[in-house]
Design an enzyme around this catalytic site. Structure first.
Site, PDB file in Angstrom:
ATOM      1  N   TRP A 194      25.742 -10.699 -16.044  1.00 18.65           N
ATOM      2  CA  TRP A 194      25.401 -12.113 -15.833  1.00 18.65           C
ATOM      3  C   TRP A 194      26.674 -12.927 -16.055  1.00 18.65           C
ATOM      4  O   TRP A 194      27.347 -12.764 -17.091  1.00 18.65           O
ATOM      5  CB  TRP A 194      24.319 -12.505 -16.852  1.00 18.65           C
ATOM      6  CG  TRP A 194      23.925 -13.944 -16.821  1.00 18.65           C
ATOM      7  CD1 TRP A 194      23.595 -14.686 -15.724  1.00 18.65           C
ATOM      8  CD2 TRP A 194      23.791 -14.818 -17.950  1.00 18.65           C
ATOM      9  NE1 TRP A 194      23.269 -15.970 -16.108  1.00 18.65           N
ATOM     10  CE2 TRP A 194      23.380 -16.073 -17.460  1.00 18.65           C
ATOM     11  CE3 TRP A 194      23.976 -14.662 -19.326  1.00 18.65           C
ATOM     12  CZ2 TRP A 194      23.163 -17.172 -18.291  1.00 18.65           C
ATOM     13  CZ3 TRP A 194      23.753 -15.743 -20.148  1.00 18.65           C
ATOM     14  CH2 TRP A 194      23.346 -16.979 -19.637  1.00 18.65           C
ATOM     15  N   ASP A 275      20.865  -8.265 -24.979  1.00 19.84           N
ATOM     16  CA  ASP A 275      20.454  -9.519 -24.376  1.00 19.84           C
ATOM     17  C   ASP A 275      19.101  -9.239 -23.706  1.00 19.84           C
ATOM     18  O   ASP A 275      19.032  -8.480 -22.742  1.00 19.84           O
ATOM     19  CB  ASP A 275      21.499  -9.966 -23.345  1.00 19.84           C
ATOM     20  CG  ASP A 275      21.132 -11.283 -22.679  1.00 19.84           C
ATOM     21  OD1 ASP A 275      20.041 -11.823 -22.970  1.00 19.84           O
ATOM     22  OD2 ASP A 275      21.935 -11.770 -21.847  1.00 19.84           O
ATOM     23  N   LYS A 311      12.055 -17.116 -18.723  1.00 21.59           N
ATOM     24  CA  LYS A 311      11.407 -16.484 -17.576  1.00 21.59           C
ATOM     25  C   LYS A 311       9.989 -16.014 -17.882  1.00 21.59           C
ATOM     26  O   LYS A 311       9.061 -16.338 -17.153  1.00 21.59           O
ATOM     27  CB  LYS A 311      12.258 -15.302 -17.088  1.00 21.59           C
ATOM     28  CG  LYS A 311      13.338 -15.678 -16.120  1.00 21.59           C
ATOM     29  CD  LYS A 311      14.514 -16.433 -16.706  1.00 21.59           C
ATOM     30  CE  LYS A 311      15.401 -15.551 -17.549  1.00 21.59           C
ATOM     31  NZ  LYS A 311      16.615 -16.256 -18.008  1.00 21.59           N
TER      32      LYS A 311
HETATM   33  N1  PLA Z   1      20.859 -13.528 -20.239  1.00 18.60           N
HETATM   34  C1  PLA Z   1      20.714 -13.130 -18.982  1.00 18.60           C
HETATM   35  C2  PLA Z   1      21.011 -11.719 -18.627  1.00 18.60           C
HETATM   36  C3  PLA Z   1      20.269 -14.040 -18.007  1.00 18.60           C
HETATM   37  O1  PLA Z   1      20.126 -13.613 -16.769  1.00 18.60           O
HETATM   38  C4  PLA Z   1      20.000 -15.367 -18.369  1.00 18.60           C
HETATM   39  C5  PLA Z   1      19.561 -16.388 -17.355  1.00 18.60           C
HETATM   40  C6  PLA Z   1      20.157 -15.715 -19.727  1.00 18.60           C
HETATM   41  C7  PLA Z   1      20.589 -14.779 -20.629  1.00 18.60           C
HETATM   42  C8  PLA Z   1      19.932 -17.079 -20.276  1.00 18.60           C
HETATM   43  O2  PLA Z   1      18.833 -17.765 -19.929  1.00 18.60           O
HETATM   44  P1  PLA Z   1      18.304 -18.943 -20.845  1.00 18.60           P
HETATM   45  O3  PLA Z   1      19.440 -19.560 -21.533  1.00 18.60           O
HETATM   46  O4  PLA Z   1      17.623 -19.864 -19.899  1.00 18.60           O
HETATM   47  O5  PLA Z   1      17.343 -18.302 -21.789  1.00 18.60           O
HETATM   48  N2  PLA Z   1      19.999 -16.188 -16.031  1.00 18.60           N
HETATM   49  C9  PLA Z   1      19.530 -17.030 -14.926  1.00 18.60           C
HETATM   50  C10 PLA Z   1      19.820 -18.493 -15.155  1.00 18.60           C
HETATM   51  C11 PLA Z   1      18.025 -16.889 -14.748  1.00 18.60           C
HETATM   52  C12 PLA Z   1      21.220 -18.848 -15.536  1.00 18.60           C
HETATM   53  O6  PLA Z   1      22.199 -18.356 -14.950  1.00 18.60           O
HETATM   54  O7  PLA Z   1      21.347 -19.666 -16.456  1.00 18.60           O
HETATM   55  C13 PLA Z   1      20.219 -16.509 -13.667  1.00 18.60           C
HETATM   56  O8  PLA Z   1      19.906 -17.013 -12.583  1.00 18.60           O
HETATM   57  O9  PLA Z   1      21.019 -15.561 -13.759  1.00 18.60           O
END
Ligand code: PLA
Length: 466
Positions: A194, A275, A311
């Site tokens: 991510w 995570d 989510k």
């Molecule tokens: N960790 C991972 C692996 C994630 O994909 C995301 C969110 C988070 C943590 C953190 O989300 P939160 O802070 O809302 O709890 N990833 C999303 C959104 C859904 C983003 O990038 O913020 C994504 O589209 O990858």
């Protein structure tokens, strides 16, 4: 000249300027040369001195003191939503951010969330500050949801749980703990991961490097590469692992592979750092999706786990999550918790209460908890249906013989299509399909009706753009 001053000013914490100060010539910039230079009104770029007879006036000219700040690039994920909004084409499709939509492509508030909110209104709950560590009822249920209520580590009170600002804020707090108490320790992150993981560790000044994870040749896990890289990492490194539904690849280790990963981490005295942003969204089952974390805990290992309810409860904007640190003693857990609180206090003081109450009400009430599981199953099921339909459409439309079945092997909200940057750009520029440039699409933002259109876009981009 203005920009050299700005860079000096921003490097010095004592150098905050106000127009009032500059006009009165009372500026203290913490740099001898600069102060001297600033006192020479003629060369001060902010002040234009006009003289007419006996009256002398100082007029600020239109040069910003933020002149030296350059434009930041749009965020690779959240920036996609901004671009999507600006597109007026009716065919447009937002498959960027991982946010669950209904079959009508509308945002979805879970029924259990509405019920939990009604309960809060009925009870007339207050809005006073929470303790720094968050809502006690939330911290209790969140650790239980993750580890299972009867887990030894919970019974022995060896888990330090602190409510965080969703997954991101919880990761950031843990990064601050690493920076403060493990100076120089490295965090190993998967390649790819991510995108925000790198930002989080960079901003916390925690060094990181990557371990091999995704193998484009097999469109699967590079397990040998991963193990070799974990073995080669300096002893005592933090190993960031996605608890389930790896983002962006949608490829998770098998239970046997998790055991081997745990073996190497134990051998090398590394510290696992999970995570968990998609508990329940990978398989539809909350327990099955926590199996990786529980396997490590059952080995008696110390570990960190960041959780998110964005989510699985659809609480994206409520910013609710937690950081759990499983320690080998009650005493260590108490000390770790005290330091997490100490880090949180000057950052954001204490966390928001609304989402914490929703989680506490849903997870803490057997009826609502069952309803939540059913709704999550429904959401995960809809995504699976869309995944299947996309695969069917691609297989029917692509006459080249390419095997698209890897899409069916991926789990969670996303599909990692294998499209490169130029191909992903074609998806957006030609087909109005908004997605991240690494080839990831969020199936949670897709419906059955749009699968054929999306398949046309993918086949065109894959075969006609190199
Ligand atoms: N960790 C991972 C692996 C994630 O994909 C995301 C969110 C988070 C943590 C953190 O989300 P939160 O802070 O809302 O709890 N990833 C999303 C959104 C859904 C983003 O990038 O913020 C994504 O589209 O990858």
């Amino acid at each position: 000249m203005a920009s050299s001053m700005l860079s000096l000013a921003s490097a010095s914490p004592s150098a905050s300027l106000s127009m009032h100060d500059t006009l009165k010539g009372k500026v203290r910039l913490g740099s001898g040369n600069l102060t001297a230079w600033f006192h020479k009104e003629k060369s001060n770029p902010f002040i234009n001195t006009k003289s007419s007879g006996r009256i002398s006036m100082a007029v600020a000219v239109n040069v910003s003191r933020f002149e030296g700040i350059t434009m930041a690039p749009p965020d690779p994920i959240l920036g996609v939503s901004e671009a999507f909004k600006a597109d007026n084409d009716e065919k447009k499709l937002n498959l960027g951010v991982g946010a669950y939509r209904t079959e009508e492509l509308q945002p979805y508030v879970l029924n259990v969330v509405k019920k939990a909110e009604n309960l809060m209104l009925e009870r007339g709950e207050y809005k006073e500050y929470l303790p720094i560590e968050g809502l006690a009822a939330f911290n209790k249920v969140t650790a239980e949801l993750l580890l299972g209520a009867d887990n030894t580590v919970i019974k022995q009170q060896r888990v330090a749980t602190v409510q965080g600002l969703s997954g991101t804020g919880s990761l950031r707090l843990a990064a601050a703990l690493i920076e403060r108490y493990f100076p120089g320790a490295k965090v190993l992150i998967s390649s790819p991961t991510w995108g925000n993981h790198k930002n989080i560790f960079n901003d916390a000044r925690v060094p990181w490097s990557e371990y091999r994870y995704y193998d484009p040749k097999t469109v699967g896990l590079d397990f040998e590469g991963m193990i070799a890289d974990l073995k080669a990492a300096p002893e005592g490194s933090f190993i960031l692992l996605h608890g389930c539904a790896h983002n962006p690849t949608g490829i998770d280790p098998t239970p046997e592979q998790w055991e081997k990963i745990a073996d190497v981490i134990q051998e090398k005295n590394h510290i696992p750092f999970f995570d968990v942003a998609y508990q329940g969204f990978a398989s539809g089952s909350l327990d099955a999706d926590a199996a990786s974390v529980r396997l490590f805990a059952a080995r008696g290992m110390e570990l960190l786990v960041a959780q998110s309810y964005s989510k699985n409860l659809g609480l994206y904007a409520e910013r609710i999550g937690a950081i759990n640190v499983i320690c080998s003693s009650v005493d260590a857990a108490a000390r770790v918790k005290s330091q997490l609180k100490r880090l949180a206090r000057p950052m954001y003081s204490n966390p928001p209460v609304h989402g914490a109450r929703i989680v506490a009400n849903v997870v803490g009430d057997p009826t609502l908890f069952d309803e939540w599981k059913a709704e999550m199953d429904m959401m995960a099921g809809r995504i699976k249906g869309v995944r299947q339909k996309l695969f069917d459409s691609l297989s029917a439309k692509d006459k080249s013989g390419k095997d698209w079945s890897f899409i069916l092997k991926q789990i969670g909200m996303f599909s990692f299509t294998g499209l490169n940057k130029a191909q992903s750009e074609n998806m957006t520029n030609k087909w109005h399909v908004y997605m991240t440039k690494d080839g990831r699409i969020s199936l949670a933002g897709l419906n059955l009706a749009k699968c054929e259109y999306l398949a046309d876009a993918i086949v065109d981009s894959y075969h006609n753009v190199s």
